[in-house]
Design an enzyme around this catalytic site. Sequence first.
Site: not given
Length: 468
Positions: A40-41, A187, A315, A447
């Site tokens: 998986l993944g 790249g 995608d 800070h």
Amino acid sequence: MSENTFDVVIIGGGPGGYVAAIRAAQLGLKTACVEKRGSLGGTCLNVGCIPSKALLSASHAFHAAAHEYAAFGVKVAKVDIDVAGMMGHKDKVVGDNTKGIEFLFKKNKVTYVVGAGQITAPGQVKVTGKDGEKVLSAKAIIIATGSDVMGLPGVEIDEEVIVSSTGALKLAKTPKSMVVIGGGVIGLELGTVWGRLGAEITVVEFLDRILPTNDGEVSKSMQKILAKQGMNFKLSTKVTKVEKKGKGAIVTVEPAAGGAAEEIKAEMVLVAIGRKPYTDGLGLDAVGVAVNARGFIEVDSHFRTNIPGIYAIGDVVGGAMLAHKAEEEGVALAEQLAGQHGHVNYDVIPAVVYTWPEVAAVGKTEEQLKAEGIAYKAGKFPFTANGRARSMNETEGFVKVLACATTDRVLGAHIVGPNAGDLLAELVLAMEFGAASEDVARTCHSHPGLGEAVKEACLAVLGRALHV
């Protein structure tokens, strides 16, 4: 429901698919996730985001020990790199993460089916695995099959001399020289890994700058920084041929606008020109699912394809090809299927390049704002003026915040610097809630911290930075 009947069947176990499965199960939907890799993944976890970050971290540690620790008074007599050991680290990271997802599936009662999924009809998925075939029925089918490496026409990737990102993640030794075709995220990240380990890196980019989708000032700054680290660049240059020769390869290039050809010899060539949607074997044609000219599955604002009951995310539908974008879509769709109102704000999807320094961006670039005729103010703060960065010897880069000239609402943010990806999260949150740069500027920051550079950049938008 029978054993093979589900509310939701998801094809693909990458970030979009497995997250959608978990969220759907959390919401009470009987859910199955089909994944043919047997791990998986998806690309991200197995041969992408996670292994590349493991190698980036390991190579950074090596480079720091060899070149940077002395400045802190830490003396290291001799530093060697064990590539096999580095790969072992990478493999362990990947293995632990994949096992983690399997655990989450069991915890949330997601049925994990190993095999190749094919949609044979609306509501039916045939799964072909080691143990033969079986058919799963579902009220909703989600396609989350991700993307694959985009090849260069006429160039054969053998994953030995001419490699894709997959091959570049498992080299047995450091090549003496590497030509990287493509000056984008993949790249530059993998070029950075092997460059730190001793390879001479030459990046060939067709466009006139690296990181072409980033803010122009970021691209120029990163080219100078990476050149100082040893990378060579050939911009506005196209590759016309890659030929294996002896134990290496010859890359033939010429100016993108036309001109005399030139040959570059290298021990290895990495093709990193982008990714394409992966829909092989899904049976989209037979079912009639529409895809566009570039091969992406067409969906509406609710991730619905043209076929009722079939959805797609990640995608494979295009847009930002990023794991976290796919995850957001997976969650939103699962919630919609459960009768809720999930949504994705595509204007605030962050993007990070894990070189060192890192590059992080969200929202509009200056070039985009100018092109769209949007009046804006820019605030910029350099890490050279940040106390924490100085104490770390990490002073390269800056934070730049772009805000509406009228309302002061944050429209974009761009960071080059240490831990830029983590620093960006504050500005992503600010944009998600429609905050003004003054809202961030008036928020107390610890800070000394790198985050103070974010505050100061927002102060700079207002013309009142304190430390520069």
